[in-house]
Design a protein around this motif. Structure first.
Motif, mmCIF file in Angstrom:
data_model
loop_
_atom_site.group_PDB
_atom_site.id
_atom_site.type_symbol
_atom_site.label_atom_id
_atom_site.label_comp_id
_atom_site.label_asym_id
_atom_site.label_seq_id
_atom_site.Cartn_x
_atom_site.Cartn_y
_atom_site.Cartn_z
ATOM 1 N N PRO A 188 52.021 -22.490 15.393
ATOM 2 C CA PRO A 188 53.298 -23.159 15.151
ATOM 3 C C PRO A 188 54.391 -22.752 16.141
ATOM 4 O O PRO A 188 55.262 -23.575 16.472
ATOM 5 N N GLU A 189 54.376 -21.511 16.584
ATOM 6 C CA GLU A 189 55.375 -21.070 17.558
ATOM 7 C C GLU A 189 55.210 -21.811 18.877
ATOM 8 O O GLU A 189 56.200 -22.243 19.493
ATOM 9 N N ALA A 190 53.963 -21.964 19.330
ATOM 10 C CA ALA A 190 53.721 -22.692 20.578
ATOM 11 C C ALA A 190 54.157 -24.146 20.443
ATOM 12 O O ALA A 190 54.798 -24.706 21.348
ATOM 13 N N GLU A 191 53.848 -24.780 19.317
ATOM 14 C CA GLU A 191 54.253 -26.171 19.121
ATOM 15 C C GLU A 191 55.771 -26.309 19.112
ATOM 16 O O GLU A 191 56.324 -27.268 19.659
ATOM 17 N N ALA A 192 56.468 -25.351 18.495
ATOM 18 C CA ALA A 192 57.933 -25.412 18.439
ATOM 19 C C ALA A 192 58.545 -25.265 19.829
ATOM 20 O O ALA A 192 59.568 -25.898 20.137
ATOM 21 N N LEU A 193 57.946 -24.439 20.686
ATOM 22 C CA LEU A 193 58.470 -24.271 22.040
ATOM 23 C C LEU A 193 58.183 -25.486 22.917
ATOM 24 O O LEU A 193 58.967 -25.812 23.817
ATOM 25 N N LEU A 194 57.066 -26.166 22.666
ATOM 26 C CA LEU A 194 56.705 -27.329 23.476
ATOM 27 C C LEU A 194 57.399 -28.607 23.014
ATOM 28 O O LEU A 194 57.586 -29.543 23.805
ATOM 29 N N ALA A 195 57.791 -28.655 21.755
ATOM 30 C CA ALA A 195 58.369 -29.886 21.205
ATOM 31 C C ALA A 195 59.593 -30.385 21.969
ATOM 32 O O ALA A 195 59.703 -31.599 22.223
ATOM 33 N N PRO A 196 60.542 -29.523 22.373
ATOM 34 C CA PRO A 196 61.691 -30.039 23.123
ATOM 35 C C PRO A 196 61.318 -30.688 24.452
ATOM 36 O O PRO A 196 62.084 -31.494 24.991
ATOM 37 N N HIS A 197 60.150 -30.355 24.969
ATOM 38 C CA HIS A 197 59.676 -30.959 26.219
ATOM 39 C C HIS A 197 58.861 -32.228 25.950
ATOM 40 O O HIS A 197 58.411 -32.886 26.900
ATOM 41 N N GLY A 198 58.640 -32.552 24.680
ATOM 42 C CA GLY A 198 57.916 -33.768 24.326
ATOM 43 C C GLY A 198 56.406 -33.630 24.303
ATOM 44 O O GLY A 198 55.698 -34.635 24.379
ATOM 45 N N TYR A 199 55.895 -32.395 24.143
ATOM 46 C CA TYR A 199 54.453 -32.176 24.238
ATOM 47 C C TYR A 199 53.884 -31.515 22.987
ATOM 48 O O TYR A 199 54.595 -30.917 22.177
ATOM 49 N N THR A 200 52.557 -31.604 22.887
ATOM 50 C CA THR A 200 51.788 -30.883 21.877
ATOM 51 C C THR A 200 50.505 -30.376 22.519
ATOM 52 O O THR A 200 50.024 -30.938 23.516
ATOM 53 N N LEU A 201 49.938 -29.327 21.932
ATOM 54 C CA LEU A 201 48.588 -28.891 22.314
ATOM 55 C C LEU A 201 47.536 -29.629 21.489
ATOM 56 O O LEU A 201 46.367 -29.663 21.858
ATOM 57 N N GLY A 202 47.930 -30.174 20.356
ATOM 58 C CA GLY A 202 46.985 -30.905 19.515
ATOM 59 C C GLY A 202 45.908 -30.029 18.907
ATOM 60 O O GLY A 202 44.841 -30.526 18.546
ATOM 61 N N HIS A 203 46.195 -28.734 18.762
ATOM 62 C CA HIS A 203 45.171 -27.804 18.288
ATOM 63 C C HIS A 203 45.573 -27.274 16.921
ATOM 64 O O HIS A 203 46.500 -26.473 16.792
ATOM 65 N N PHE A 204 44.848 -27.720 15.868
ATOM 66 C CA PHE A 204 45.230 -27.398 14.506
ATOM 67 C C PHE A 204 44.015 -26.957 13.687
ATOM 68 O O PHE A 204 43.578 -27.661 12.772
ATOM 69 N N PRO A 205 43.441 -25.787 13.986
ATOM 70 C CA PRO A 205 42.361 -25.274 13.137
ATOM 71 C C PRO A 205 42.923 -24.815 11.798
ATOM 72 O O PRO A 205 44.146 -24.745 11.603
ATOM 73 N N GLN A 206 42.073 -24.473 10.857
ATOM 74 C CA GLN A 206 42.564 -24.032 9.554
ATOM 75 C C GLN A 206 43.366 -22.737 9.673
ATOM 76 O O GLN A 206 44.226 -22.456 8.848
ATOM 77 N N SER A 207 43.113 -21.960 10.726
ATOM 78 C CA SER A 207 43.858 -20.718 10.967
ATOM 79 C C SER A 207 45.161 -20.950 11.725
ATOM 80 O O SER A 207 45.841 -19.985 12.098
ATOM 81 N N TYR A 208 45.527 -22.213 11.958
ATOM 82 C CA TYR A 208 46.633 -22.585 12.826
ATOM 83 C C TYR A 208 47.929 -21.829 12.557
ATOM 84 O O TYR A 208 48.612 -21.394 13.482
ATOM 85 N N GLU A 209 48.275 -21.625 11.298
ATOM 86 C CA GLU A 209 49.571 -21.031 10.973
ATOM 87 C C GLU A 209 49.690 -19.584 11.421
ATOM 88 O O GLU A 209 50.801 -19.078 11.613
ATOM 89 N N TYR A 210 48.551 -18.886 11.608
ATOM 90 C CA TYR A 210 48.609 -17.447 11.883
ATOM 91 C C TYR A 210 47.844 -17.017 13.134
ATOM 92 O O TYR A 210 48.142 -15.965 13.702
ATOM 93 N N ALA A 211 46.865 -17.777 13.574
ATOM 94 C CA ALA A 211 46.099 -17.399 14.755
ATOM 95 C C ALA A 211 46.938 -17.598 16.012
ATOM 96 O O ALA A 211 47.899 -18.361 16.035
ATOM 97 N N THR A 212 46.557 -16.907 17.087
ATOM 98 C CA THR A 212 47.315 -16.936 18.332
ATOM 99 C C THR A 212 46.570 -17.701 19.421
ATOM 100 O O THR A 212 45.356 -17.903 19.340
ATOM 101 N N LEU A 213 47.314 -18.073 20.461
ATOM 102 C CA LEU A 213 46.696 -18.782 21.578
ATOM 103 C C LEU A 213 45.610 -17.938 22.237
ATOM 104 O O LEU A 213 44.569 -18.458 22.635
#
Length: 546
Positions: A188-213
């Motif tokens: 979620p932190e990576a998605e929040a940083l990319l959102a102002p630039h208009g992008y997503t990584l599109g990566h949402f495993p079940q561990s998404y909320e806590y796992a790291t890049l």
């Protein structure tokens, strides 16, 4: 651009279960009766109330060694108290959580280090190599295959290297649609940083909320939207790796003919070869619309045929998953809810969840075309099932924790093969689990879904539930070994996205063969001559297994 970091308000993950402790909930009372009737539960042991209630083996970190490490990262970033050690003692597999309930002295890192730069990581690895100190790279702590439980024999101490301070977005290349990010960022932190630039990584495993890049890369993670965005390793264009032998900088272009692609040595290496300190990742435009639907199909075989058609000929959904008859009947296609009229249970068949992301016109076109294909195969829409799945897709691990407390043994395993081998693999694993657990005196409920699809094959994700026996750790290890043997016998791979860790190491050796094992050992000897990095994970330094 200047480096950007998330707000300094990271929520600590539960030390004794999954996720946010405030979101944990006991099982509804009707569920207890169902479990007693179905599985014969007798009640289980709950986890200790706090990390202080655990008995950890004493820290072996000497004052002299602590001083040496503090000289690298600063005294405030060397943590040897009970709370830090308890929170870094393992991952989130059922075995990890059962060990917390065992009420016996537990192994744990002797200290936790939180470096703030590549240079500090490199210096830590070199110092620990000189001092024979094992190092466990630590991101979100979400491993479910023993990836954070090293074999520490023969080392003077063990430290966890937590990359939480390496959490910056350092560059965005709009022309190439690339971003350079550090490994300690959670999904979620990576998605929040990319959102102002208009992008997503599109990566949402079940561990998404806590796992790291970094963990996504090190374990070759595959998210629930992989049909549309690809696996995480497909996103990695370049990376930097700190090792005891020095630094590897890999990736100058999307593809290259300049010898074997050494990025592939790092992706999936699970911290056994080095610590990832930077990732250059391909980006996708943030979608204008997300739409999820549920469809009931006649049976699992017919549903798999439809998913194969979509994967091979299109139109390609972004999310594709198919629950078998048992999982559909129990309503677990909607995590956290019991079976109900709109959740997939009640009238037979198999529930497929399909999702589309993109601009509104494209989503509408692909959704309509998919609907025609599904109807032709005998499918019918299930009102609300798609949105229900989307709203609850990260809640299933909380249910697992509550079931453990109630005395159930609940765990998952996954595998992957080619389409032509999928029926055989499904039957073999189901039969092995059922025969083994029934033979132990704990007849199981076995659920399965297809979780990721490709043009040439698909993965199977099994959930197993039964009553805990006197030694539930040994109970599960026996069942898991039988399932692993069945996987290899049926031509599948021992893991699709959970990784190898310690749990799959011996079967992984069978999968890649003796020569493959020696290749990995040779690479490890070059990058990690003293064998300090996650010892016993993925590959052993010697012996007959990987």
């Amino acid at each position: 651009m200047a480096s950007a970091r998330p707000e300094d308000s990271r929520e600590e993950m539960s030390w004794s279960g999954w996720g946010d402790p405030a979101r944990a909930a006991p099982l509804p009372e009707p569920f207890h009766g169902l479990l007693r009737e179905t599985l014969g539960l007798r009640g289980g042991a709950r986890a200790p109330a706090s990390p202080d209630a655990l008995t950890l083996q004493p820290s072996r970190l000497s004052d002299a060694l602590r001083g040496e490490l503090a000289s690298i990262v600063g005294d405030g970033h060397v943590h040897a108290d009970q709370d830090w050690r308890a929170r870094h003692r393992g991952g989130k597999s059922t075995v990890d959580l059962l060990e917390l309930r065992a009420r016996r002295p537990l192994s744990a890192p002797d200290a936790v280090l939180t470096p703030g730069s590549h240079a500090e990581v490199l210096a830590i690895l070199q110092r620990c190599s000189d001092r024979r100190v094992a190092v466990v790279p630590f991101g979100g702590g979400t491993s479910v295959v023993g990836g954070l439980s090293p074999d520490a024999g023969g080392f003077t101490a063990v430290v966890a290297l937590d990359v939480r301070r390496l959490n910056a977005l350092t560059a965005v290349d709009d022309e190439s649609r690339l971003a350079v990010l550090e490994p300690g960022l959670r999904g979620p932190e990576a998605e929040a940083l990319l959102a102002p630039h208009g992008y997503t990584l599109g990566h949402f495993p079940q561990s998404y909320e806590y796992a790291t890049l970094g963990g996504f890369a090190a374990a070759r993670s595959s998210g629930q939207s992989s049909a549309g965005y690809g696996r995480f390793d497909d996103r990695v264009m370049a990376l930097r790796l700190a090792t005891p032998a020095g630094t590897l900088e890999l990736g100058r272009a999307p593809k290259s003919a300049a010898g074997p692609d050494l990025r592939q040595l790092v992706l999936g290496s699970e911290g056994a070869l080095g610590v990832i300190t930077s990732l250059t990742l391909a980006l996708s435009p943030a979608p204008g619309r997300r739409l999820y639907e549920g469809w009931r199909l006649p049976d699992f075989r017919a549903g798999a045929a439809v998913l194969r058609r979509l994967a091979q000929d299109g139109p390609p959904p972004t999310v594709v998953r198919l629950s078998d008859e048992a999982e559909t009947a129990l309503g677990l296609a909607r995590p956290g809810q019991l079976a109900s009229g709109g959740g997939g249970g009640g009238s037979g068949g198999c529930l497929a969840i399909l999702g589309w992301e993109g601009d509104k016109a494209d989503v509408a076109r692909r959704c309509a075309a998919t609907g025609e294909l599904l109807r032709a195969a005998g499918g019918a829409p299930v009102l609300g099932a798609g949105e229900g799945w989307a709203q609850g897709r990260f809640r299933a691990p909380y249910l697992r924790d509550a079931l453990l407390d109630a005395g159930a043994l609940v765990e998952t395993l996954e595998t992957v093969t080619f389409w032509s081998g999928l029926p055989r693999l499904y039957a073999a694993v189901s039969a092995a689990l059922r025969a083994t657990l029934t033979g132990l005196g704990s007849p199981p409920v076995i659920l399965c879904h297809i979780s990721h699809v490709y043009g040439s094959g698909a993965s199977l994700y099994f959930t197993v539930a039964c009553a805990q026996l006197e030694d539930p750790v040994a109970q599960w290890r026996t069942a898991k070994a039988a399932a692993g043997t069945a996987i290899l016998g049926a031509g599948g791979s021992i893991t699709h996205h959970h990784g190898v860790g310690a749990d799959h190491r011996e079967l992984y050796a069978e999968e890649i063969g003796a020569l493959g094992v020696e290749v990995l050992r040779a690479v490890k000897r070059t990058l990690d001559p003293a064998g300090i990095l996650n010892p016993g994970i993925l590959v052993s330094s010697s012996g007959g297994d990987a």
